[in-house]
Design a protein around this motif. Structure first.
Motif, short mmCIF file in Angstrom:
data_model
loop_
_atom_site.label_atom_id
_atom_site.label_comp_id
_atom_site.label_asym_id
_atom_site.label_seq_id
_atom_site.Cartn_x
_atom_site.Cartn_y
_atom_site.Cartn_z
N SER A 173 0.84 -1.47 -0.10
CA SER A 173 -0.15 -0.13 0.10
C SER A 173 0.96 1.54 -0.04
O SER A 173 1.91 1.31 0.38
N SER A 174 0.31 2.35 -0.36
CA SER A 174 1.04 3.86 -0.29
C SER A 174 1.29 3.90 1.22
O SER A 174 2.49 4.56 1.31
N LYS A 175 0.51 3.46 1.97
CA LYS A 175 0.91 3.74 3.51
C LYS A 175 2.15 3.13 3.88
O LYS A 175 2.97 3.76 4.59
N ILE A 176 2.51 1.94 3.52
CA ILE A 176 3.60 1.24 3.77
C ILE A 176 4.60 1.51 3.19
O ILE A 176 5.79 1.77 3.78
N LEU A 177 4.47 1.98 1.81
CA LEU A 177 5.68 2.86 1.07
C LEU A 177 6.07 3.95 1.83
O LEU A 177 7.33 4.30 2.02
N ASN A 178 5.44 4.69 2.18
CA ASN A 178 5.52 6.03 2.72
C ASN A 178 6.24 5.92 4.10
O ASN A 178 7.17 6.33 4.56
N GLN A 179 5.60 4.83 5.04
CA GLN A 179 6.24 4.31 6.24
C GLN A 179 7.81 4.03 5.95
O GLN A 179 8.78 4.31 6.55
N PHE A 180 7.60 3.09 5.11
CA PHE A 180 9.34 2.51 4.86
C PHE A 180 10.27 3.68 4.48
O PHE A 180 11.51 3.63 4.75
N SER A 181 9.72 4.42 3.61
CA SER A 181 10.44 5.66 2.94
C SER A 181 11.17 6.47 3.98
O SER A 181 12.48 6.79 4.35
N CYS A 182 10.32 6.98 5.11
CA CYS A 182 10.75 7.68 6.12
C CYS A 182 11.62 6.96 7.26
O CYS A 182 12.68 7.57 7.58
N ILE A 183 11.23 5.64 7.54
CA ILE A 183 12.01 4.96 8.22
C ILE A 183 13.51 4.52 8.11
O ILE A 183 14.40 4.54 8.74
N ILE A 184 13.34 4.16 6.75
CA ILE A 184 14.75 3.85 6.19
C ILE A 184 15.76 5.05 5.93
O ILE A 184 17.04 4.94 6.00
N LEU A 185 15.31 6.16 5.93
CA LEU A 185 15.95 7.53 5.87
C LEU A 185 16.32 8.06 7.34
O LEU A 185 16.85 9.00 7.51
N GLY A 186 15.49 7.24 8.07
CA GLY A 186 15.75 7.87 9.86
C GLY A 186 17.14 8.01 10.11
O GLY A 186 17.67 8.85 10.83
N GLY A 187 17.83 7.04 9.92
CA GLY A 187 19.35 6.98 10.41
C GLY A 187 20.18 7.84 9.83
O GLY A 187 20.89 8.59 10.59
#
Length: 311
Positions: A211-225
């Motif tokens: 889903s677009s929600k999962i993609l948005n979550q993943f995109s932000c989480i992966i850039l969090g570091g």
């Protein structure tokens, strides 16, 4: 003058126990016990049960106020280009940081194309084991905090020990989240697609697989570091397999060109906004992770930091 009323000295009034203090202590104890149950389920590999427990506590009094409650930048081109203030935060002051992070992302992608990527954060110039350990803590705390605030439950994390770093065993840390099982498919699918393209076969995109929600979550989480490093040190060192993972996911979904660029820009701004807003929670979380606290105890450190503050 006496009107027949006997005046007696009043007994000192005993102040009743502050009800609010009792409630706060009771809430804290309840949350602590609930998070102990979450830890038990995670350690037993009962991830769905752990997630169910967390969702039951979500947004409840004495529960988990921060889980999935982060304010997010609207995902629109006008928001990226024109929004100056959002929820009391001066976004214009964050733009230079956003540009620096985007430059790091671009540099990382270019370098990975040249040398095939890296699974580790590389040592900075003149760094030592203590610096590397602190860097890794900041990086992984960035992942953990963004994920938690966006509603993705961490199921475990690891930080390389000082002993490992002292002996030159610099392995990357990691935070694992529930809900991103699709990542197992990405690498295999991309390899198959590459082979099919070489043979001239038609390759279909995987749009709709997440889903677009999962993609948005993943995109932000992966850039969090990466964002956490910039916030803490003003720059980032080394290569980041995180950036490569995000790039691979967008390729896997068939997102390219302007769409992929927009996804990266929005995710960067949103992640900078979230981590800038919750700097105290990130600081508390780093302390908890440095002491090798459990996932539940790390969550508790986040909740304690945001107890009386807006999400």
């Amino acid at each position: 003058m006496n009107f027949g009323v006997e005046l007696r000295p009043q007994s000192p009034v005993t102040r009743p126990l502050d009800v609010m203090e009792v409630k706060v202590e009771d809430f804290a104890a309840r949350r602590r016990r609930a998070l102990q149950r979450v830890d038990k389920q995670l350690s037993n590999g009962n991830f769905k049960t752990a997630q169910s427990l967390v969702k039951r506590l979500q947004g409840k009094s004495g529960g988990l106020r921060g889980f999935g409650a982060a304010k997010q930048i609207p995902k629109s081109l006008s928001a990226l280009e024109q929004l100056e203030f959002f929820d009391g935060v001066d976004l214009l002051s964050l733009r230079p940081l956003v540009d620096l992070v985007l430059d790091s992302i671009q540099s990382s992608l270019l370098d990975q194309d040249k040398i095939g990527g890296s699974e580790e954060l590389m040592h900075g110039e003149g760094s030592n084991c203590k610096d590397d350990h602190f860097l890794c803590l900041q990086h992984e705390a960035g992942h953990f905090l963004v994920g938690y605030l966006l509603g993705a439950l961490p199921k475990g994390y690891s930080i390389p020990s000082m002993e490992d770093l002292t002996h030159g065993n610099f392995s990357s840390g990691k935070v694992e989240f529930l809900g991103f099982e699709f990542l197992r498919e990405v690498g295999v699918d991309l390899m198959l697609k590459s082979n099919m393209k070489r043979k001239g076969m038609v390759v279909k995109a995987n749009r709709g697989k997440i889903s677009s929600k999962i993609l948005n979550q993943f995109s932000c989480i992966i850039l969090g570091g990466l964002v956490a490093e910039h916030l803490e040190f003003g720059h980032s060192v080394g290569l980041h397999s995180d950036v490569e993972k995000l790039s691979n996911v967008t390729k896997w979904l068939g997102i390219s060109g302007a769409d992929a660029n927009f996804q990266m820009r929005w995710a960067t701004l949103n992640t900078v906004f979230i981590l800038h807003r919750h700097h105290e929670a990130r600081s508390r979380l780093v302390e908890a992770m440095a002491s090798d606290k459990s996932v539940g105890q790390c969550i508790s450190s986040i909740e304690n930091a945001i107890e009386q503050k807006p999400i």
